[in-house]
Structure formats: C-alpha cells, structure tokens
Design an enzyme around this catalytic site. Sequence first.
Site, PDB file in Angstrom:
ATOM      1  N   GLY A  44       0.790  -1.261   0.064  1.00 28.37           N
ATOM      2  CA  GLY A  44       0.072   0.071  -0.029  1.00 28.37           C
ATOM      3  C   GLY A  44       1.022   1.196  -0.074  1.00 28.37           C
ATOM      4  O   GLY A  44       0.478   2.265  -0.558  1.00 28.37           O
ATOM      5  N   ASP A  65      10.535  -7.518  -1.631  1.00 33.33           N
ATOM      6  CA  ASP A  65       9.149  -8.016  -1.299  1.00 33.33           C
ATOM      7  C   ASP A  65       9.004  -9.391  -1.910  1.00 33.33           C
ATOM      8  O   ASP A  65       9.420  -9.840  -2.881  1.00 33.33           O
ATOM      9  CB  ASP A  65       8.028  -7.334  -2.215  1.00 33.33           C
ATOM     10  N   ASN A  73      -5.544  -6.992  -2.364  1.00 29.24           N
ATOM     11  CA  ASN A  73      -4.520  -5.887  -2.506  1.00 29.24           C
ATOM     12  C   ASN A  73      -5.061  -4.680  -3.265  1.00 29.24           C
ATOM     13  O   ASN A  73      -4.415  -3.524  -3.150  1.00 29.24           O
ATOM     14  CB  ASN A  73      -3.257  -6.285  -2.902  1.00 29.24           C
ATOM     15  N   LEU A  74      -5.964  -4.896  -4.099  1.00 31.76           N
ATOM     16  CA  LEU A  74      -5.850  -4.039  -5.532  1.00 31.76           C
ATOM     17  C   LEU A  74      -6.728  -2.659  -4.871  1.00 31.76           C
ATOM     18  O   LEU A  74      -6.461  -1.809  -5.736  1.00 31.76           O
ATOM     19  CB  LEU A  74      -6.639  -4.823  -6.616  1.00 31.76           C
ATOM     20  N   ARG A  76      -6.041  -0.774  -2.805  1.00 27.08           N
ATOM     21  CA  ARG A  76      -4.820   0.294  -2.487  1.00 27.08           C
ATOM     22  C   ARG A  76      -3.519   0.021  -3.019  1.00 27.08           C
ATOM     23  O   ARG A  76      -2.824   0.981  -3.158  1.00 27.08           O
ATOM     24  CB  ARG A  76      -4.894   0.169  -0.696  1.00 27.08           C
ATOM     25  N   ASP A 133       4.504  -3.520   6.745  1.00 25.91           N
ATOM     26  CA  ASP A 133       3.315  -3.498   7.317  1.00 25.91           C
ATOM     27  C   ASP A 133       3.424  -4.180   8.621  1.00 25.91           C
ATOM     28  O   ASP A 133       2.356  -4.853   9.262  1.00 25.91           O
ATOM     29  CB  ASP A 133       2.002  -4.139   6.549  1.00 25.91           C
ATOM     30  N   ASN A 134       4.435  -4.463   9.217  1.00 24.64           N
ATOM     31  CA  ASN A 134       4.627  -5.170  10.591  1.00 24.64           C
ATOM     32  C   ASN A 134       5.724  -4.511  11.208  1.00 24.64           C
ATOM     33  O   ASN A 134       6.733  -4.071  10.799  1.00 24.64           O
ATOM     34  CB  ASN A 134       4.711  -6.661  10.185  1.00 24.64           C
ATOM     35  N   CYS A 191      -4.686  -6.978   9.830  1.00 24.44           N
ATOM     36  CA  CYS A 191      -5.418  -5.781   8.843  1.00 24.44           C
ATOM     37  C   CYS A 191      -6.857  -5.991   8.455  1.00 24.44           C
ATOM     38  O   CYS A 191      -7.678  -4.957   8.294  1.00 24.44           O
ATOM     39  CB  CYS A 191      -4.555  -6.039   7.596  1.00 24.44           C
ATOM     40  N   CYS A 338     -11.540 -17.307  14.160  1.00 24.81           N
ATOM     41  CA  CYS A 338     -11.483 -16.164  13.427  1.00 24.81           C
ATOM     42  C   CYS A 338     -11.151 -16.664  12.291  1.00 24.81           C
ATOM     43  O   CYS A 338     -11.125 -17.659  11.679  1.00 24.81           O
ATOM     44  CB  CYS A 338     -11.065 -15.147  14.338  1.00 24.81           C
TER      45      CYS A 338
END
Length: 380
Positions: A44, A65, A73-74, A76, A133-134, A191, A338
């Site tokens: 993102g 990556d 994902n698309l 953002r 993101d972590n 997320c 979950c």
Amino acid sequence: MMAGPPLTPVEMRRYARHFSLPEIGETGQRRLKAARVLLVGAGGLGSPAALYLAAGGVGVIGIVDDDRVDESNLQRQILYGTQAIGRPKGEAAEERLRDLNPHVRIERFDARLTSGNALGILREFDVIVDGSDNFPTRYLVNDACVLLGKPDVYGAIFRFEGQVSVFAHREAPCYRCLFRDPPPPELIPSCEQAGVLGVVPGIIGSLQALEVMKLATGAGQPLVGRLLLFDGLLARFRELPIRRDPACPVCGDHPTIRELIDYDAFCGTPAPLADEVEITVASLRQLLAESRAVQLVDVREPWEWSICRLDGANLIPLRELPQRFGELEASRPVVAYCHTGQRSLIARQFLMAQGYGSVRSLRGGVDSWSREIDPDMPRY
Ligand SMILES: [Zn+2]
C-alpha cells in the site's frame, strides 16, 4: 552533493516540468538520476512511492518483497492491475515501472528482509523507504539504517490515519527514539480487523516519495526530528517534534544494539501454544464428528461471516463479546475461531477470565480449515 550523470535529450523532455523549479532544475534531476532508492515492501505504501519515484526519474529503484498479488490488495496497491493477481509482486511491479519509465533501473530482491540479508541489501542504496506493514520489519529497517548511516523514510497507516518521518538521517532521531519497544502482539489488530481506506496509504506513500526526492536533490527541509500525523476523517495534519534519545539502544550515546537482532523474538511473535489453548483444524473436525457438546463461536466481523463459516457456529464478533458472552454456556466446552487464529486467542483469554472452564482457539482459523479440511470453503 554530487552533480550526477548528464541527462540525455529524451530525459530532458520527459522531466521538463522539473526544470522550471529552481529547487530542482537540471542539477536536481541529475541527482535524482544518480540516486539509488530501496523500497522495503511493494504494498500500500510502496505502490505510490514506487510510481512517483520511477516517474520522477530516480536512477535505481530497489524492491524487496516476497509476496504475491492478492485480489484484496488491489483496493490500495495501485502498482498492480487485475491481470497481476497471483503473480509475485516484485515481478509485476518491475513490469509496470519499466512501462512507466524505461530510463529507470529496477533491482529486485524477491525475498523477505531478514537480519541475515538486510545489511547486504541496504548497504547498496542511498535512501531506504520503509513500506512494511509489521513491527519486526520496521525495527529491522530502522536498526539497519542506523548501523549503516542511511536515512529511513518511514510511513505507517491505520484505518483513516497515517504518519511519516525521516529517521536516522545524520543527527536525526530514529524510530526507537520514538517507540523504544514494540506493542504487545495481542494488541496489534490484524489488517482485516482494522481495515484501511485505500487512499490513505496513497497519501502517506506519496509523502514518503516526496521526502526521498527532497533528500536526493537537497531541496527543502526534510521531515527530520518531526513526526507528521495525518487524520483522513478530519482532513487534518499535525506535527510532533521528536528528539534523539541519548539513551536510545541503537542510536544513543551508549548503544547496546551493535548488530541486527532476532526481530520476531523482539516483537514477541507468538510461539506455538499448548493444546489446552489451541486446537488444530484436524482435531476440531474429529471433535465435531464425535460430540455435539462443543460450542463453536465465530468472533469475526459479519462481512467475513457472509463469505464463509463453519457449520453450527454462532457469530459473536470479538468487539461484542463483552456484552454477549452470556449466550455461551460456561459448563460446555467452547471453540472460538476467526480468520487466522489471532482474534480467537483474545476471545479465549476473555472467556477464561469470565470463568469458562474449557475454551480453545482454532489454530490458523477458517483460513487453515479451508486449506486443510474443506477446499471448497472460499478464502479471503
Ligand atoms: Zn534512536
């Protein structure tokens, strides 16, 4: 600052709008051409950053990556189109950026950044963009930047909010000066639980690209010693001054961290839990076949429930559990589940504190159920 390599007539035409800016001009453009910028993460934040850096003529863009493009994902990650679903992000990103600007060189590292490879990869670049993101990767990037003396252009997002800063640049404070310790893992929402409005990483990632271009050209005042906070719902920016902490364990006066550490352990990525805490999907299937006594509770959100669910489950979203746990009988065993098994662990902790005798969390959640037990169950 070096002048950078000369520009070809084709490049002169392409970047013409930069030449009218006295702060950039031909000199700034040559500096951009000489710059080597590494993006940690092409998600993102990395998407808008990569697009603007490539369009703006940064000479070499490195991309770390190891993920593949997922349909979710698309919303953002604007580097990728529908055709890219399922492809490695590095590969799809390289193709898109080459089309955007063939004068830019892309260097791909189709790997996860680790304590083992970080210094070797980061060493080859001038500026590092943290689009991770972590928390383990964020601390890893920060520490590696401090150890190598490279600026860490940091960005982070949460729902409608974001923050940006430039850490570890010369006398600048670092991420650890601001956040000495990571938050406990059980307080970090996943997320899909937290959500994010797609345009917010677009704004934050674009600000990161702007900071990179300022650092590379010498234009303006970089976000050094300042944390810029953005609230999308209020359309408001605020700024927090941050200082270098003399007691910072990595950039302080007497640093205790002199090499990269185990960041998963540092951030408390949970180790496998005991059998009375978690239940595997295989054991749950057996249990359900043998007995009707077990109560299945789904602690996801209603939108997730509408995608898929386990037969016989009751939906009680985690946030409603404090008001609704009475719907579950304390005398019968409970299995909570979950999406991936994080929220159900919190639900277990809560129910045990209310006096429930046997509560287990489904390890890996419905995601594992669909992988290992029922491939017809839709995954998301
Ligand atoms: Zn520091």
